[in-house]
Design a protein around this motif. Structure first.
Motif, PDB file in Angstrom:
ATOM      1  N   PHE A  22     -21.953  46.547  24.704  1.00 20.15           N
ATOM      2  CA  PHE A  22     -21.828  47.160  23.289  1.00 20.15           C
ATOM      3  C   PHE A  22     -22.932  46.790  22.344  1.00 20.15           C
ATOM      4  N   LYS A  23     -23.740  47.335  22.930  1.00 18.93           N
ATOM      5  CA  LYS A  23     -25.310  46.945  21.989  1.00 18.93           C
ATOM      6  C   LYS A  23     -26.326  47.968  21.959  1.00 18.93           C
ATOM      7  N   LEU A  24     -27.207  47.906  21.365  1.00 21.37           N
ATOM      8  CA  LEU A  24     -28.711  48.560  21.412  1.00 21.37           C
ATOM      9  C   LEU A  24     -29.646  47.509  21.574  1.00 21.37           C
ATOM     10  N   VAL A  25     -30.540  47.884  22.436  1.00 21.87           N
ATOM     11  CA  VAL A  25     -31.747  47.232  22.486  1.00 21.87           C
ATOM     12  C   VAL A  25     -33.004  47.885  22.018  1.00 21.87           C
ATOM     13  N   PRO A  26     -34.357  47.181  21.844  1.00 20.15           N
ATOM     14  CA  PRO A  26     -35.340  47.837  21.381  1.00 20.15           C
ATOM     15  C   PRO A  26     -35.945  49.318  21.892  1.00 20.15           C
ATOM     16  N   ASN A  27     -35.748  49.148  23.262  1.00 20.56           N
ATOM     17  CA  ASN A  27     -35.763  50.306  24.096  1.00 20.56           C
ATOM     18  C   ASN A  27     -34.836  51.622  23.947  1.00 20.56           C
ATOM     19  N   ASP A  28     -34.005  51.155  23.099  1.00 19.44           N
ATOM     20  CA  ASP A  28     -33.023  52.215  22.717  1.00 19.44           C
ATOM     21  C   ASP A  28     -33.289  52.882  21.380  1.00 19.44           C
ATOM     22  N   PHE A  29     -34.145  52.287  20.602  1.00 23.48           N
ATOM     23  CA  PHE A  29     -34.432  52.859  19.231  1.00 23.48           C
ATOM     24  C   PHE A  29     -34.799  54.239  19.214  1.00 23.48           C
ATOM     25  N   LYS A  30     -35.257  54.664  20.150  1.00 27.96           N
ATOM     26  CA  LYS A  30     -35.687  55.990  20.129  1.00 27.96           C
ATOM     27  C   LYS A  30     -34.808  57.109  21.093  1.00 27.96           C
ATOM     28  N   ASN A  31     -33.948  56.596  21.833  1.00 27.17           N
ATOM     29  CA  ASN A  31     -33.140  57.354  22.398  1.00 27.17           C
ATOM     30  C   ASN A  31     -31.869  57.716  21.751  1.00 27.17           C
ATOM     31  N   LYS A  83     -29.527  59.834  22.676  1.00 31.82           N
ATOM     32  CA  LYS A  83     -28.178  59.852  23.466  1.00 31.82           C
ATOM     33  C   LYS A  83     -27.443  58.523  23.342  1.00 31.82           C
ATOM     34  N   LYS A  84     -28.428  57.435  23.403  1.00 33.40           N
ATOM     35  CA  LYS A  84     -27.523  56.174  23.308  1.00 33.40           C
ATOM     36  C   LYS A  84     -27.384  55.956  21.663  1.00 33.40           C
ATOM     37  N   ILE A  85     -28.196  56.316  20.849  1.00 25.65           N
ATOM     38  CA  ILE A  85     -27.908  56.252  19.503  1.00 25.65           C
ATOM     39  C   ILE A  85     -26.586  56.944  18.952  1.00 25.65           C
ATOM     40  N   SER A  86     -26.491  58.172  19.513  1.00 24.39           N
ATOM     41  CA  SER A  86     -25.330  59.153  19.267  1.00 24.39           C
ATOM     42  C   SER A  86     -24.164  58.169  19.817  1.00 24.39           C
ATOM     43  N   TRP A  87     -24.232  57.880  20.925  1.00 20.10           N
ATOM     44  CA  TRP A  87     -23.141  56.877  21.537  1.00 20.10           C
ATOM     45  C   TRP A  87     -22.548  55.906  20.475  1.00 20.10           C
ATOM     46  N   PHE A  88     -23.546  55.186  20.043  1.00 17.88           N
ATOM     47  CA  PHE A  88     -23.396  54.059  19.211  1.00 17.88           C
ATOM     48  C   PHE A  88     -22.495  54.547  17.953  1.00 17.88           C
ATOM     49  N   ILE A  89     -23.270  55.594  17.265  1.00 14.86           N
ATOM     50  CA  ILE A  89     -22.401  56.015  16.032  1.00 14.86           C
ATOM     51  C   ILE A  89     -21.210  56.609  16.175  1.00 14.86           C
ATOM     52  N   LYS A  90     -21.028  57.271  17.499  1.00 10.10           N
ATOM     53  CA  LYS A  90     -19.622  57.819  17.624  1.00 10.10           C
ATOM     54  C   LYS A  90     -18.523  56.783  17.831  1.00 10.10           C
ATOM     55  N   ASN A  91     -18.942  55.521  18.554  1.00  8.20           N
ATOM     56  CA  ASN A  91     -17.873  54.630  18.687  1.00  8.20           C
ATOM     57  C   ASN A  91     -17.824  53.747  17.044  1.00  8.20           C
ATOM     58  N   ASN A 144     -17.789  55.251  14.439  1.00  6.52           N
ATOM     59  CA  ASN A 144     -17.000  56.051  13.743  1.00  6.52           C
ATOM     60  C   ASN A 144     -15.496  56.253  14.358  1.00  6.52           C
ATOM     61  N   LYS A 145     -15.259  55.844  15.586  1.00  9.63           N
ATOM     62  CA  LYS A 145     -13.987  55.738  16.112  1.00  9.63           C
ATOM     63  C   LYS A 145     -13.225  54.373  15.671  1.00  9.63           C
ATOM     64  N   SER A 146     -13.926  53.668  14.522  1.00  8.48           N
ATOM     65  CA  SER A 146     -13.258  52.549  14.303  1.00  8.48           C
ATOM     66  C   SER A 146     -13.590  51.253  15.459  1.00  8.48           C
ATOM     67  N   LEU A 147     -14.803  51.687  16.253  1.00 11.70           N
ATOM     68  CA  LEU A 147     -14.837  50.537  17.392  1.00 11.70           C
ATOM     69  C   LEU A 147     -13.771  50.838  18.511  1.00 11.70           C
ATOM     70  N   ASN A 148     -14.212  50.428  19.529  1.00 10.05           N
ATOM     71  CA  ASN A 148     -13.408  50.583  20.944  1.00 10.05           C
ATOM     72  C   ASN A 148     -12.694  49.552  21.108  1.00 10.05           C
ATOM     73  N   ASP A 149     -11.291  49.711  21.792  1.00  8.43           N
ATOM     74  CA  ASP A 149     -10.503  48.684  21.474  1.00  8.43           C
ATOM     75  C   ASP A 149     -10.772  47.651  22.379  1.00  8.43           C
ATOM     76  N   GLU A 150     -11.882  47.789  23.282  1.00  9.95           N
ATOM     77  CA  GLU A 150     -12.213  46.474  24.094  1.00  9.95           C
ATOM     78  C   GLU A 150     -12.858  45.394  23.147  1.00  9.95           C
ATOM     79  N   HIS A 151     -13.138  45.963  21.907  1.00  7.72           N
ATOM     80  CA  HIS A 151     -13.511  44.861  21.136  1.00  7.72           C
ATOM     81  C   HIS A 151     -12.718  43.812  20.922  1.00  7.72           C
ATOM     82  N   GLU A 152     -11.285  43.836  21.207  1.00  9.82           N
ATOM     83  CA  GLU A 152     -10.365  42.914  20.785  1.00  9.82           C
ATOM     84  C   GLU A 152     -10.346  41.902  22.067  1.00  9.82           C
TER      85      GLU A 152
END
Length: 353
Positions: free
Chosen positions: A297-306, A308-316, A318-326
């Motif tokens: 559950f992270k982004l690294v510098p190599n993802d800053f222009k990706n 697809k990865k950024i879209s996944w990040f924002i989506k999660n 906006n879903k109030s994060l994933n239950d796995e965060h518990e």
């Protein structure tokens, strides 16, 4: 009253000021003299602290020499620069030991470094230190043949009993925004990422931006103000200036969600039981995320222009994060808190608790 000379990173940085706060509150009957830190405001606010300069002729008045901090031993600059830094510290350690004074290094991680000689020289220096503690297993493994070396979670976890929060935070998102300085090549991409995140987060969330350090060399606040010019939402800005520790932390802890950039924003998110995503720029963040089972559950510098990865990040988000965060749970945070106290086990013996 016992007296201790301390070296720490003293640039009104929240994470390092938390080390100062925890150390000086733990030993209220000890007088701490901090080497340097002329502009440090937290030292000015404490009753058992003062500023000073290292003086070889005054070693006898101290009971111990303590080096406390996180990323203390990094190979930066050319070989001449870091050898000078190493030599100054080595001489301090040797002179304290010659005066039969205790030397303690606590709470750090080692590296990053590029050359083997860097690790060898510090390994040699560490042989003269009475007690050392690191905050990650990778650093420990580098020096595990040193019987005085120990490994425990970050020192800030030791404040667990006073800081762990139940799930009663406001429906808001906090973002730790960071100035990486001139040593990286991804600052611009990082700022564009933050703009993208803020503009695409659900509008019903209040967004709070946190500047952990605003010094001459590193200024998170200026980065936030720069980003503000390019976003289309209101962001409430909170600036740590060295004198507002309690108020800054209180506001930070009231967020239900957190996007962390600075290492200690991640530690605090765990202490405050917040649901979080991390922007990981350093191995110390990777190591902590791995320890709690959330390294994906992270982004690294190599993802800053990706995109697809950024879209996944924002989506999660906006879903109030994933239950796995518990899954990291209060139990694990409490376990970290208990282990973290052991950074001080040697100081407890020589200074009293």
């Amino acid at each position: 009253m016992k007296k201790v000379l301390v070296e720490a990173y003293l640039s009104n940085n929240l994470g390092d000021d938390l080390f100062v706060e925890i150390l000086t509150e733990r030993y209220k009957n000890v007088e701490f003299t901090f080497n340097g830190g002329e502009n440090s405001r937290i030292i000015e606010k404490k009753v058992n602290t003062k500023k000073g300069k290292f003086d070889f002729t005054k070693i006898s008045k101290y009971d111990a020499f303590v080096v406390i901090g996180g990323s203390l031993f990094q190979e930066t600059g050319g070989i001449i620069k870091w050898i000078k830094i190493w030599l100054k510290l080595f001489l301090k350690v040797i002179f304290f030991r010659l005066h039969r004074k205790k030397v303690v290094f606590i709470g750090f991680n080692f590296g990053p470094y590029k050359h083997k000689i860097f690790r060898i020289l510090y390994g040699f220096l560490f042989r003269f230190v009475n007690y050392l503690s690191v905050r990650d297993i990778e650093s420990y493994n580098l020096f595990q043949n040193n019987n005085n070396m120990h490994v425990y979670p970050d020192i800030v976890f030791s404040s667990y009993e006073n800081n762990y929060s139940e799930n009663d935070q406001r429906n808001s998102l906090g973002i730790s925004i960071m100035d990486f300085g001139n040593k990286v090549n991804f600052q611009d991409d990082y700022e564009k990422l933050i703009i993208n995140l803020i503009d695409n987060i659900d509008s019903d969330l209040t967004i709070n931006a946190y500047a952990f350090q605003s010094s001459d060399n590193i200024n998170d606040y200026l980065i936030i103000k720069k980003i503000e010019k390019h976003i289309h939402k209101k962001v409430i800005v909170h600036k740590y200036d060295g004198s507002n520790l309690k108020d800054f932390l209180e506001d930070f802890r009231n967020n239900k969600y957190m996007i962390t950039s600075r290492f200690h924003s991640l530690v605090l998110a765990m202490l405050y039981n917040q649901k979080f995503f991390s922007i990981s720029y350093n191995i110390k963040i990777d190591n902590l995320l791995r320890a709690v089972g959330l390294d994906k559950f992270k982004l690294v510098p190599n993802d800053f222009k990706n995109e697809k990865k950024i879209s996944w990040f924002i989506k999660n988000i906006n879903k109030s994060l994933n239950d796995e965060h518990e899954n990291y749970s209060e139990k694990l945070t409490k376990e970290f808190g208990e282990k973290s106290k052991k950074h001080f086990e040697y100081l407890d013996r020589i200074l009293g608790k």
